[in-house]
Design a protein around this motif. Structure first.
Motif, short mmCIF file in Angstrom:
data_model
loop_
_atom_site.label_atom_id
_atom_site.label_comp_id
_atom_site.label_asym_id
_atom_site.label_seq_id
_atom_site.Cartn_x
_atom_site.Cartn_y
_atom_site.Cartn_z
N ARG A 83 0.83 -1.21 0.00
CA ARG A 83 0.00 0.00 0.00
C ARG A 83 0.86 1.26 0.00
N ASN A 84 1.92 1.24 0.79
CA ASN A 84 2.74 2.45 0.89
C ASN A 84 3.68 2.59 -0.30
N LEU A 85 4.04 1.50 -0.94
CA LEU A 85 4.79 1.61 -2.19
C LEU A 85 3.93 2.28 -3.26
N LEU A 86 2.65 1.93 -3.31
CA LEU A 86 1.74 2.57 -4.26
C LEU A 86 1.53 4.04 -3.92
N ARG A 87 1.58 4.37 -2.65
CA ARG A 87 1.52 5.78 -2.27
C ARG A 87 2.79 6.51 -2.69
N LEU A 88 3.90 5.81 -2.59
CA LEU A 88 5.21 6.43 -2.84
C LEU A 88 5.43 6.81 -4.30
N VAL A 89 4.97 5.96 -5.23
CA VAL A 89 5.40 6.11 -6.63
C VAL A 89 5.00 7.45 -7.23
N LYS A 90 3.93 8.05 -6.73
CA LYS A 90 3.54 9.34 -7.32
C LYS A 90 4.52 10.46 -6.95
N TYR A 91 5.39 10.20 -5.97
CA TYR A 91 6.39 11.19 -5.58
C TYR A 91 7.74 10.96 -6.25
N ILE A 92 7.87 9.87 -6.99
CA ILE A 92 9.15 9.54 -7.62
C ILE A 92 9.22 10.17 -9.01
N ASP A 100 20.61 8.86 -8.01
CA ASP A 100 21.10 8.47 -6.68
C ASP A 100 20.31 9.19 -5.59
N ASN A 101 20.19 10.50 -5.76
CA ASN A 101 19.46 11.29 -4.76
C ASN A 101 17.97 10.94 -4.77
N GLU A 102 17.43 10.69 -5.96
CA GLU A 102 16.01 10.38 -6.08
C GLU A 102 15.67 9.08 -5.36
N LEU A 103 16.55 8.08 -5.49
CA LEU A 103 16.29 6.79 -4.87
C LEU A 103 16.44 6.88 -3.35
N GLN A 104 17.43 7.63 -2.89
CA GLN A 104 17.59 7.81 -1.44
C GLN A 104 16.37 8.53 -0.86
N ARG A 105 15.91 9.57 -1.56
CA ARG A 105 14.73 10.30 -1.10
C ARG A 105 13.50 9.39 -1.07
N ALA A 106 13.37 8.53 -2.07
CA ALA A 106 12.23 7.61 -2.12
C ALA A 106 12.28 6.62 -0.96
N PHE A 107 13.48 6.13 -0.64
CA PHE A 107 13.62 5.17 0.46
C PHE A 107 13.23 5.81 1.79
N GLU A 108 13.70 7.03 2.00
CA GLU A 108 13.39 7.73 3.25
C GLU A 108 11.90 8.08 3.33
N LEU A 109 11.32 8.48 2.19
CA LEU A 109 9.90 8.82 2.17
C LEU A 109 9.03 7.58 2.40
N LEU A 110 9.46 6.44 1.89
CA LEU A 110 8.71 5.20 2.12
C LEU A 110 8.64 4.90 3.61
N HIS A 111 9.74 5.07 4.32
CA HIS A 111 9.74 4.85 5.77
C HIS A 111 8.79 5.83 6.46
N GLU A 112 8.78 7.08 5.99
CA GLU A 112 7.89 8.07 6.59
C GLU A 112 6.42 7.70 6.36
N LEU A 113 6.11 7.24 5.16
CA LEU A 113 4.73 6.86 4.85
C LEU A 113 4.28 5.68 5.70
N ILE A 114 5.16 4.73 5.90
CA ILE A 114 4.81 3.58 6.73
C ILE A 114 4.54 4.03 8.16
N ASP A 115 5.37 4.94 8.67
CA ASP A 115 5.16 5.46 10.03
C ASP A 115 3.83 6.20 10.13
N GLU A 116 3.52 7.01 9.11
CA GLU A 116 2.31 7.84 9.15
C GLU A 116 1.03 7.03 9.05
N THR A 117 1.11 5.84 8.49
CA THR A 117 -0.11 5.06 8.23
C THR A 117 -0.20 3.83 9.12
N SER A 118 0.49 3.85 10.23
CA SER A 118 0.42 2.72 11.15
C SER A 118 0.58 3.21 12.58
N GLY A 119 0.12 2.39 13.51
CA GLY A 119 0.28 2.70 14.92
C GLY A 119 -0.46 3.96 15.33
#
Length: 304
Positions: A83-92, A100-119
């Protein structure tokens, strides 16, 4: 949390090509890239793919010719990552010249999305909080779906809280279910006319040859007097019929029906496989596959 993110792409002449990885400590091999592409189907038609590599499970998103693959840690909730990968792709930015920078930003944003949509973080979303409160107070007893097309559902009530992005609404509802706030149950067994919304149906039998609905039933009957079988058309309001074999009258209540086959009065075709047509009894719309095969959806109820 995901351990790594990888970019790969497909060239029709060269096959799979390995791009960047983040972190860069363990890049993919060409063989692993091929396995990931195979997870999207023979013709790479699936948007989301799952692949089991020696290093672990990957979930990937395909936007031809590009593919983003996420390597999961052991025990990860795969549906949450998807679910969060599908949320992420619109920001890539798949056309970025600083990948290199784009992929690092995507990885960090994926972690943020997972945090925001759980717990507990999920309930800090004001729209989510409002929905949970309304369901708790029974102002909204359930979030029920409406089938729009065969593989598409819409949650009209949830749009009041989360806007008109139907895919994101489904993801939010599943987030809430994962957190034990909502519970999904089957919903929508009734066929619903997409034109007027009614569920009353009329059923017609049509000739498979000429499409006429002027059909009669031809019965295969067993005669109790001569023990032979014969064919006949049974019209209304008759008490007896003459057996075509022994020529004796037989009361209809004594007849055993062996088989029934519709006969078209227009073209004379007899078929035991007539065309079945469903129509809405209210507006007369011919109900086709999207109406009939939408399937059972999921409704969401408060889990308390």
């Amino acid at each position: 949390m995901p351990k790594a993110i990888h970019s790969i792409w497909w060239d029709d002449n060269l096959g799979p090509s390995v791009g960047r990885s983040y972190p860069e400590t363990d890049p993919l091999t060409s063989e692993e890239a091929l396995i990931i592409f195979m997870g999207h189907g023979v013709n790479r038609e699936a948007e989301v793919g799952y692949s089991k590599l020696p290093r672990g499970l990957t979930i990937s998103y395909m936007k031809p010719p590009n593919c983003i693959a996420v390597l999961l840690d052991d025990g990860e909730n795969t549906t949450t990552i998807e679910r969060n990968l599908l949320r992420l792709v619109k920001y890539i930015d798949f056309n970025s010249d600083r990948w290199d920078n784009e992929l690092q930003r995507a990885f960090e944003l994926l972690h943020e999305l997972i945090d925001e949509t759980s717990g507990a973080e999920l309930l800090t979303n004001p729209e989510v909080k409002k929905l949970v409160e309304d369901m708790s107070d029974k102002r909204v007893p359930a979030i029920t779906p409406r089938h729009v097309l065969r593989a598409s559902v819409r949650y009209p009530k949830a749009q009041d809280y989360f806007g008109n992005d139907d895919d994101e609404i489904v993801r939010i509802l599943k987030d809430l279910e994962d957190e034990g706030i909502l519970e999904s149950r089957t919903y929508g067994r009734r066929v619903e006319c997409r034109q007027c919304g009614e569920s009353d149906l009329s059923i017609e039998l049509h000739c498979p040859h000429c499409d006429s609905n002027d059909l009669h039933k031809v019965y295969t009957l067993f005669c109790p007097k001569c023990s032979d079988q014969f064919h006949a058309i049974l019209v209304d309001d008759i008490a007896e019929i003459t057996c075509l074999s022994c020529k004796q009258p037989v009361k209809v209540k004594e007849l055993a029906i062996i088989d029934v086959e519709p006969l078209c009065n227009k073209c004379g075709t007899a078929s035991n496989d007539p065309k079945i047509v469903f129509r809405c009894a209210s507006c007369g719309k011919h109900l086709r596959s999207p109406d009939l095969l939408a399937g059972t959806g999921l409704a969401y109820y408060p889990k308390w």
